[in-house]
Design an enzyme around this catalytic site. Structure first.
Site, short mmCIF file in Angstrom:
data_model
loop_
_atom_site.label_atom_id
_atom_site.label_comp_id
_atom_site.label_asym_id
_atom_site.label_seq_id
_atom_site.Cartn_x
_atom_site.Cartn_y
_atom_site.Cartn_z
N GLY A 83 15.01 -30.57 -98.91
CA GLY A 83 14.73 -31.18 -100.21
C GLY A 83 14.69 -32.69 -100.20
N LEU A 84 14.19 -33.24 -99.08
CA LEU A 84 13.96 -34.70 -98.99
C LEU A 84 15.20 -35.55 -99.27
CD1 LEU A 84 10.42 -35.00 -100.64
CD2 LEU A 84 11.00 -35.20 -98.23
N CYS A 130 5.26 -31.26 -98.52
CA CYS A 130 6.63 -30.75 -98.44
C CYS A 130 6.79 -29.56 -99.39
CB CYS A 130 7.64 -31.83 -98.81
SG CYS A 130 9.33 -31.19 -98.78
N LYS A 143 -0.12 -35.71 -93.70
CA LYS A 143 0.44 -34.42 -93.24
C LYS A 143 -0.06 -33.32 -94.16
CE LYS A 143 4.78 -32.65 -91.38
NZ LYS A 143 6.09 -33.11 -90.90
N ASN A 167 2.25 -28.72 -91.78
CA ASN A 167 3.62 -28.69 -92.28
C ASN A 167 4.09 -27.22 -92.25
OD1 ASN A 167 6.07 -29.31 -93.60
ND2 ASN A 167 5.07 -30.93 -94.78
N GLY A 196 3.56 -27.15 -84.96
CA GLY A 196 3.85 -25.83 -85.50
C GLY A 196 4.27 -24.91 -84.36
N GLY A 197 5.55 -24.86 -84.08
CA GLY A 197 6.07 -23.91 -83.10
C GLY A 197 5.92 -24.31 -81.65
N GLY A 207 9.56 -30.20 -83.27
CA GLY A 207 10.66 -30.25 -84.24
C GLY A 207 11.68 -29.18 -83.97
N THR A 208 11.37 -27.97 -84.43
CA THR A 208 12.32 -26.86 -84.33
C THR A 208 12.80 -26.61 -82.90
OG1 THR A 208 11.25 -25.87 -86.24
CG2 THR A 208 12.62 -24.42 -84.93
#
Lengths: 295, 323
Positions: B79-80, B136, B171, B198, B252-253, B274-275
């Site tokens: 939530g930013l 987002c 983005k 995103n 993305g992944g 990222g993840t």
């Protein structure tokens, strides 16, 4: 351009392939895991945790409080209960398995010199950090033998050797204690809502209150509570601390992704003098002043 | 002594020289210093770091829980949460070591005016580029509400373009009907680069307690679960972007060098991670070394040469009747 000073936080978390030295299995899907991880073991302090890859098939690591660390032998102990996919897969890891971990992470409990009466309240898998705190207290204050008291609650069998205590706890008639605490001369007592022999029947916070009721106002002023456990227990602990007007540090738990402060996924609401803020359990905690935490 | 990265990993992105095509994504690495807590992690291994989403004023973000694990992915709803643009510029940017990597700001807002205000302030700061987050999924106003409407996307990008000379990266949301059309409108509005994609909107439920796991009910799904979708979206956007020489951060992944190569082949100029960091904090090093091995084995002289070189003739034909 002047050389920029990097923050002190750099390189404080170690990533290493730990090896399962032993994995003991107890009733009610509870397990004690001993991991060989010399770097983590040599830096671990009471209240910190490790972020462990429970199985290679999982995307996320899982955070576990450190129960004890032996820097000289290079190992740490974790106590956990199977509650989901991660811990279920972890329970299958045999001796010799290699599990990558990040550790040790987080801010420890602070032992204040002016609060020498220390009351430890642990519930379920919140008991491990209380054992680490107890061992640290005994190490740092070897002669204070009647200043620290530990109260443990569980609704399943305790994954420890339980015995009749020879160390009195004022106000408490229940007589069962954990051997690990008894061995370091820290009086402990157990609570459960179930009928367990030798345990106080009720909530652990009620048990702790029996003891608090025996303290004089002067002694309450120099007392502090240290606690870890499920949220309802932490809530009751916070209320207890407020009722007796004593300081209280609690260790929080939350779903966690990075454990480095990067993702802000594990944040909990803290209300300090500047108003509400969402603080990261991983690097701003896991230990917080209970009076500031929204439970 | 730190060894430099293989020079074949260098890429030019929106006119900015990056030492590696691997970019650490916004929201995964806080404000740039958090992962350096891990011994052995170095910001030098990343070509650039996208800082956490920043708004005009401080935001608390969403209540807990903010995370849920899914099959091969995670759902997040942060939530930013951020301290506001003033604190980022005054208190955080001066502490970052710009000799180690490039830093991109990431901007969000509830209104077009808020985007303009934040971008204008970053224009007069040390960041190398500004990423506009119009996708987002975790805020009620702005964010994806802008990104899912090509008209609004173009309006936000155009308004930001007017107040900064720094490169703008937009983005894009995968949660829209025609991402390529959205990309085209953003390019026309003046974006210099595109970040694709995103997170996808998702949800997780606890069957036992019968409640949503995420405190704000829904969140954004990331991780290997979304990789096939992300690959396709990059491929689709590239068909538009290449005509305008607009580079793409494919994301993305991505969790390996092989994943990174796949994104480069379908049109990405750089790859976002990222993840995967949550599983392997040393993923940048792994991808960099894997890309070097790939170049060695394939006889490729520069990673930049891979972008958009997907061979279609040998593939199984799909629905299109290509000549």
């Amino acid at each position: 351009m002047a050389h920029l000073k990097h923050p002190d936080s750099r390189s404080t978390i170690h990533m290493e392939d730990s090896i399962v030295i032993s994995h003991h299995h107890y009733d009610d899907r509870q397990h004690v895991l001993r991991l060989h991880c010399p770097q983590c073991a040599s830096h671990a302090v009471h209240g910190q945790f490790v972020h462990l890859q429970c199985d290679r098939s999982l995307l996320l690591r899982r955070p576990f409080s450190i129960m004890r660390a032996r820097p000289d032998e290079g190992w740490i102990d974790l106590l956990y209960k199977e509650v989901g996919q991660g811990t279920m897969l972890l329970a299958k890891q045999a001796e010799g398995s290699v599990l990558n971990l990040l550790g040790s992470i987080g801010n420890p409990f602070i032992l204040h010199e002016d609060k020498p009466i220390r009351i430890l309240i642990g519930g379920g898998v919140g008991i491990p950090p209380m054992i680490f705190v107890a061992e640290t207290i005994r190490q740092q204050y070897p002669s204070d033998t009647d200043m620290t008291y530990a109260f443990m609650g569980s609704e399943i069998s305790f994954p420890f050797t339980v015995l009749n205590s020879e160390l009195p706890v004022p106000g408490v008639t229940a007589h069962h204690a954990i051997e690990d605490m008894e061995n370091i001369s820290i009086p402990s007592r157990l609570a459960s809502l179930r009928y367990l022999t030798g345990c106080y029947r009720g909530h652990v916070t009620e048990l702790a209150e029996k003891f608090l009721q025996t303290l004089s106002p002067e002694r309450l002023q120099i007392a502090e509570i240290f606690s870890c456990g499920p949220r309802p227990m932490l809530y009751a602990t916070k209320r207890l601390a407020m009722k007796y007007n004593i300081d209280c540090q609690i260790s929080m738990e939350e779903y966690m992704a990075c454990a480095t402060g990067g993702c802000a996924g594990c944040n909990v609401k803290i209300t300090g003098p500047d108003g509400p803020a969402m603080k990261r359990v991983c690097v701003d905690g896991p230990v917080f002043d209970a009076s500031l935490v929204e439970l | 002594m730190q060894r430099g990265l293989d020079s074949r990993l260098k890429v030019s992105f929106c006119g900015i020289e990056l030492n590696s095509p691997v970019i650490l994504l916004s929201g995964c690495v806080g404000f740039g210093e958090e992962y350096t807590r891990i011994k052995g992690f170095s910001n030098r291994d990343a070509g650039a770091i996208c800082l956490k989403g920043t708004t005009g004023t401080a935001r608390l973000g969403n209540p807990s829980h903010r995370l849920a694990e899914a099959s091969s992915g995670i759902i997040n709803a942060i939530g930013l949460q951020n301290p506001g643009v003033e604190a980022v510029i005054d208190d955080i940017l001066p502490t970052l070591d710009f000799t180690e990597t490039r830093f991109f700001a990431n901007v969000s807002g509830s209104t077009v005016e808020e985007y303009i205000d934040v971008v204008r302030r970053f224009d007069d700061s040390s960041v190398h580029a500004i990423e506009i987050n119009i996708s987002c999924p975790n805020v009620k106003e702005g964010g994806a509400a802008f990104g899912n409407d090509p008209d609004m996307s173009a309006r936000v990008v155009g308004a930001c373009r007017a107040v900064t000379g720094k490169p703008i990266i937009t983005k894009l949301s995968p949660n829209q009907t025609d991402i390529a059309e959205s990309a085209r409108r953003c390019i026309e509005a003046g974006t210099n680069g595109l970040a694709v994609i995103n997170t996808l909107m998702g949800m997780a439920v606890d069957a036992r307690s019968q409640v949503p796991i995420i405190g704000s009910v829904q969140g954004g799904l990331s991780g290997p679960a979304i990789k096939p979708i992300a690959l396709l979206k990059v491929y689709e956007v590239y068909q538009v972007a290449k005509e305008h020489n607009i580079p793409i951060i494919g994301q993305g992944g991505i969790a390996s060098a092989s994943d990174a190569v796949e994104f480069l082949l379908v049109g990405a100029a750089t790859v976002g991670v990222g993840t995967a960091l949550f599983y392997d904090p040393m993923i940048c090093k792994q991808i960099n070394s894997g890309l070097v091995e790939y170049m060695d084995s394939m006889g490729i002289e520069s990673i930049a040469a891979l972008t958009g070189t997907l061979k279609l003739s040998g593939s199984v034909s799909g629905c299109d009747d290509r000549p």
